[in-house]
Write an enzyme that holds these catalytic residues in place. Structure first.
Site, PDB file in Angstrom:
ATOM      1  N   CYS B  89      -3.476   5.855  -7.029  1.00 42.70           N
ATOM      2  CA  CYS B  89      -3.806   5.405  -5.668  1.00 42.70           C
ATOM      3  C   CYS B  89      -3.668   6.570  -4.686  1.00 42.70           C
ATOM      4  O   CYS B  89      -4.413   7.532  -4.758  1.00 42.70           O
ATOM      5  CB  CYS B  89      -2.933   4.210  -5.300  1.00 42.70           C
ATOM      6  SG  CYS B  89      -3.535   3.266  -3.889  1.00 42.70           S
ATOM      7  N   HIS B 207      -3.021   0.139 -10.090  1.00 46.71           N
ATOM      8  CA  HIS B 207      -1.586   0.421 -10.184  1.00 46.71           C
ATOM      9  C   HIS B 207      -1.021  -0.068 -11.519  1.00 46.71           C
ATOM     10  O   HIS B 207      -0.531  -1.202 -11.594  1.00 46.71           O
ATOM     11  CB  HIS B 207      -0.839  -0.291  -9.055  1.00 46.71           C
ATOM     12  CG  HIS B 207      -1.028   0.323  -7.707  1.00 46.71           C
ATOM     13  ND1 HIS B 207      -0.185   1.278  -7.198  1.00 46.71           N
ATOM     14  CD2 HIS B 207      -1.959   0.116  -6.755  1.00 46.71           C
ATOM     15  CE1 HIS B 207      -0.578   1.645  -5.990  1.00 46.71           C
ATOM     16  NE2 HIS B 207      -1.664   0.951  -5.694  1.00 46.71           N
ATOM     17  N   GLU B 209       1.738   0.542 -12.792  1.00 50.53           N
ATOM     18  CA  GLU B 209       3.175   0.247 -12.691  1.00 50.53           C
ATOM     19  C   GLU B 209       3.448  -1.159 -12.161  1.00 50.53           C
ATOM     20  O   GLU B 209       4.574  -1.637 -12.222  1.00 50.53           O
ATOM     21  CB  GLU B 209       3.867   1.295 -11.800  1.00 50.53           C
ATOM     22  CG  GLU B 209       3.742   1.095 -10.296  1.00 50.53           C
ATOM     23  CD  GLU B 209       2.398   1.549  -9.712  1.00 50.53           C
ATOM     24  OE1 GLU B 209       1.493   1.901 -10.489  1.00 50.53           O
ATOM     25  OE2 GLU B 209       2.264   1.530  -8.467  1.00 50.53           O
TER      26      GLU B 209
END
Lengths: 726, 232
Positions: B89, B207, B209
């Site tokens: 990002c 993302h 994560e």
């Protein structure tokens, strides 16, 4: 030349209040002291009209660690963990300048949480705008959403839920209530009680400018068609600075460099110095020359009144100033030592070598005016409750009006603009559950559920029932996910308190909230009052919003609201009483509101919550959703909508349910929930319900392709998606 | 096997650092360490991650100032020496600004921030970021959260990225097709992630994560982290 009295009146004090200040002080006031009194004695800071009622709210409970009076309330959530949470209004600034007004509202509530030592992990917002077709609504709604999004996303705190409504009552005065929750280990709790003679008073954050001068004073007056001219009183936010301040503050705390801390919010430097001194029972000596300034030529009075954003006041151990400044330097946060704690219990401030303020915090904070404003005869409320007839409309017309209303159709256009996943802990994101659920821990307490709820229609008809039911609903929303409610915060949004009818609404609503807190064992840990929500002489419908927080042992138990399979069974459980009084359909289609709303039955409501918690912990439920605005038809629709319209349902209105079909479909009342489950759990679920003296009613099953409520409504899922395009 | 070491860079305004730390260490079992942007030297690492957020508030242009942070000189050196660098990002934007990846990210076509789960196809399985993606998975379900994720390189650069097979992820629909409706931000050719020619620097908007646990709605992000761990 302007004398002190002229200044006092200009800054919003009444003549009597000015006399009171002079009398307390025992001498002529300086101009700067007039600024201090005016900043502290306005409605927004002093709660002078509402304080006597707020005292009646129950604030004690086994979970409460800190009740009202601090930057935020704090509760114990188990296993050595604490949660700090609070809700604040930013109604007036958001109407004048929606982007900055809403953004700075988020900034303020975040600071209220991390000043307690907690890292903010979730925000919610409760937004109420005017009629969908009012010329200003689109501008205000998109500006507010953009402001919340820009600020919260940048700081990196997820916005996990909230509520959204559009009602002509807010055409000239929108409501923007923002909530934030943070968590911390027990030993990390900080307060705003300044102590330790000689300790350093340190200013940190953005330098002070002229922005926001007198913002709290503005929030204490009504709009009279000149909101355009009030723009300079709205502050501008800097979320990047906020993020740096947050990290720096948490690091200072970790390093043992904070004795006490408070955000400079409403009434800025004045409020933080006087309140911290008052809470700690000490005095403060401040040199205003050392305050970091954004502009040349700013005066002492302007420094005292400025509401520049992203500023904090920290009290640090004597002799460790250099360490504090070192950490702030690392984060790039401007800071300066501006004074110290003194034994003598006065706040003294010097400016260019001259003492310009010398006042006791007891006078300024402790002796603020307290009003017992007149309340109207309750008969005015009885008149509102005169019955009103619904016009003759078909079930389809009613259904389409209700589900296409932006309070029922998906708010994805709003929450997709919010980063609701940062933190990687959002278990039930917006639109997925009756309450948002966020994980806080690997083991119990695994998660926290939170929901914010208001109902201006019911509260207008019957403020006491409105207050009572809002607590009931917010608690129920947590319980639907399986959580046990432990505490609440609120925003009490009302009209002009100088009008007896508004004061009556306020008094009754607080009474309802207080009773509900007692009945449901949910203490109040803080909140906010927003009065003068009035434009051109018309007050808004009374709108208390309640945010309940609940604890969930294991987030794997969290029950969503979405229907994500076919052949699930549907049943309805809880209170059978329904009425059109104060319903969404009545608001949309009747000539005006009328009738008597149903107040929640405490025993039944508690039983219902306990049943839902038990069913969730035993993994019996596939989904559950409470029946609120829009009634049964809207609730079923919302469950299908939450599932992305992949599965529909066929429900049959049970015979003998009572009431005409329109009331069965769209009538509203508290304490009723739709549950869905796989057939294998049916007997166990119904047995469990019986243990809690509940009698579930079987409704039907989920299925592919169609949405049917026999014998009145039948749509394909494709048709439903078209209805919600608005 | 030695435990892989991840350096996670913290710029002022980075806000996905803690999530990345958790995904890499607590969940995937690697060693992770935060590196503050004012450092000049990276602690020894196998993988350097530039996480998401709003470095320097994104006030000039996303990622534009972060590339001048002291630590970036060593990140560039690490990448040039063949070390694995991943920008997620805002971190992807920093890598573009630093010239470690080719292209540009501009404002989403909707003009607003967008946060939601998307499906991304995995165009290659032979890279350090994708080798653990199971062959039967045509696309992964991973969230995005950005206002400036619209990947728009100049036409010749786009052609080069495509010709050399440097596009790693594309936004796709439930059928695995890169349709207009599946494209959340207007990116050219639905591009969601790319790599450099040497195959050691990666940038992606989704993302991973945030998609590592069933409780959060997806575990697909683990395939990417697992790929990095296997590549060490």
């Amino acid at each position: 030349m302007m004398d002190t009295k002229d200044l006092a009146l200009k800054l919003g004090l009444t003549e009597e209040e000015f006399e009171r200040a002079v009398h307390l002080t025992g001498r002529e006031l300086t101009m700067e002291e007039v600024a201090v009194y005016s900043a502290m004695w306005n409605e927004h800071v002093s709660y002078k009209s509402s304080r006597r009622y707020l005292k009646t709210l129950p604030t004690r409970g086994e979970a409460v660690v800190l009740g009202p009076g601090e930057n935020s309330g704090v509760v114990s959530i188990g296993d050595g963990w604490l949660a700090a949470f609070k809700m604040e209004s930013h109604n007036h600034p958001s109407y004048i300048e929606p982007f900055q007004g809403a953004a700075t509202g988020v900034g303020g509530i975040l600071r209220d949480i991390f000043t307690m030592g907690a890292r903010p992990i979730a925000s919610m917002d409760s937004l109420r705008f005017g009629a969908v077709d009012h010329p200003k609504t689109q501008f205000l709604a998109s500006g507010v959403v953009h402001g919340i999004s820009a600020y919260g996303n940048c700081v990196g705190v997820p916005t996990v839920g909230g509520e959204l409504d559009f009602d002509p009552t807010y055409d000239g005065n929108i409501l923007v209530n923002v909530f934030t929750l943070g968590v911390m280990p027990k030993k990390r709790l900080f307060t705003a009680q300044a102590r330790g003679i000689g300790n350093a008073v340190i200013y940190m954050g953005s330098p002070t400018g002229r922005d926001g001068i007198g913002g709290a004073i503005m929030a204490s007056h009504t709009f009279e068609g000149d909101s355009e001219g009030k723009k300079p009183t709205v502050q501008a936010g800097d979320p990047f600075m906020e993020k740096l301040i947050m990290e720096a503050t948490l690091e200072l705390m970790e390093a043992g460099l904070v004795q006490a801390v408070q955000d400079m919010g409403a009434a800025g430097l004045t409020c933080s110095t006087f309140e911290m001194a008052h809470k700690g029972g000490v005095g403060m000596a401040i040199d205003l020359n050392n305050v970091p300034k954004r502009v040349e030529g700013i005066s002492a009075i302007e420094l005292l009144l400025s509401e520049s954003q992203e500023r904090m006041l920290v009290v640090s151990p004597k002799g460790r100033e250099a360490e504090v400044l070192g950490i702030l330097e690392k984060w790039g946060v401007p800071a300066a030592v501006i004074g110290h704690i003194q034994d003598e219990q006065v706040v003294s401030m010097t400016w260019k070598g001259r003492e310009v303020v010398r006042l006791s915090p007891d006078w300024v904070v402790g002796d603020a005016p307290l009003y017992n404003r007149p309340t109207a005869d309750p008969l005015v409320l009885a008149k509102r409750r005169a019955p009103v007839d619904m016009p003759e409309i078909t079930a389809n017309e009613a259904f389409e009006a209700v589900v296409s209303h932006p309070s029922i159709r998906s708010g994805a256009w709003v929450w997709q603009q919010y980063d609701h996943m940062v933190g990687a802990a959002t278990v039930l994101p917006p639109g997925e559950g009756d309450a948002a659920v966020v994980r806080v821990n690997e083991k119990a307490p695994g998660g926290l559920a939170m929901s914010v709820d208001g109902d201006q229609d019911v509260t207008w008809l019957d403020p006491q029932t409105g207050g009572y039911n809002c607590v009931a609903e917010s608690a129920l929303n947590c319980a639907v996910t399986g959580a046990k409610p432990i505490a609440l915060t609120n925003c009490l949004n009302f009209g002009n308190p100088e009008k007896p009818e508004v004061m009556l609404e306020f008094a009754q609503a607080v009474k309802g909230i207080a009773r509900a807190c007692t009945d449901f064992h949910i203490p109040v840990t803080g909140g906010n009052v927003s009065l003068y929500n009035e434009s051109n002489g018309v007050s808004i419908k009374p709108t208390p919003t309640i945010a309940v927080v609940g604890v969930l042992d294991d987030v794997a138990d969290a029950v969503p609201m979405a229907i994500r399979d076919k052949d699930l069974r549907l049943a309805m459980v809880g209170d059978e009483r329904r009425t059109m009084a104060g319903s969404l359909l009545q608001r949309l289609k009747a000539p005006h509101l009328g009738g008597t709303p149903v107040q929640a039955n405490p025993e039944l409501h508690n039983n219902l919550m306990h049943f839902l918690q038990a069913a969730a912990s035993r993994h019996m439920l596939a989904a559950a959703h409470d029946i609120s605005k829009g009634g049964l038809a809207a609730a079923l629709f919302e469950m299908v909508q939450a599932g992305g319209f992949r599965y529909g349902l066929k429900a049959t209105l049970p015979g003998g349910m009572g009431g005409p079909p329109m009331v069965q479909l769209f009538g509203e009342g508290p304490s009723r929930v739709i549950i869905t489950y796989y057939l294998e759990y049916e007997n166990a679920l119904f047995d469990l319900a019986t243990q809690f003296k509940l009698d579930p009613v079987f409704l039907g099953e989920t299925m592919a392709d169609l949405f049917i409520i026999e014998p009145f409504l039948s749509y394909t899922l494709q048709e439903l998606t078209v209805l919600t395009k608005g | 096997m030695k435990q892989p070491r991840f350096d996670i860079i913290q710029f002022p305004g980075t806000n996905c650092d803690r999530d990345t730390f958790r995904a890499v260490s607590v969940i995937a079992g690697a060693r992770a360490r935060f590196v503050f942007h004012k450092e000049r030297t990276l602690p020894p690492a196998d993988v350097v991650v530039l996480p998401g957020g709003f470095s320097y508030g994104d006030y000039l242009r996303s990622g534009a100032i972060a590339r001048f942070s002291p630590i970036m000189e060593d990140v560039v050196r690490f990448a040039q020496a063949g070390g694995i660098v991943v920008g997620i990002c805002n971190g992807f934007q920093v890598l573009l600004e630093a010239g470690l990846l080719k292209g540009a990210l501009i404002r989403n076509t909707s003009g607003v921030f967008i946060c939601k789960y998307v499906n991304v196809s995995v165009e290659r399985r032979d890279t350090a970021l994708t080798r653990a993606v199971p062959p039967d998975r045509r696309f992964l379900r991973i969230p995005i959260a950005h206002a400036d994720g619209n990947f728009q390189p100049p036409a010749d650069m786009l052609a080069e990225l495509e010709a050399k097979g440097l596009v790693l992820f594309r936004y796709v629909d439930e059928a695995g097709q890169p349709t207009g409706d599946a494209n959340p931000n207007g990116s050219a050719n639905n591009i969601a992630g790319i790599m450099n020619e040497a195959g050691n620097v990666f940038g992606l908007m989704p993302h991973p994560e945030r998609a590592d646990e069933a409780a959060l709605g997806s575990t697909d992000g683990q395939y990417l982290i697992e790929s990095l761990i296997r590549s060490v």
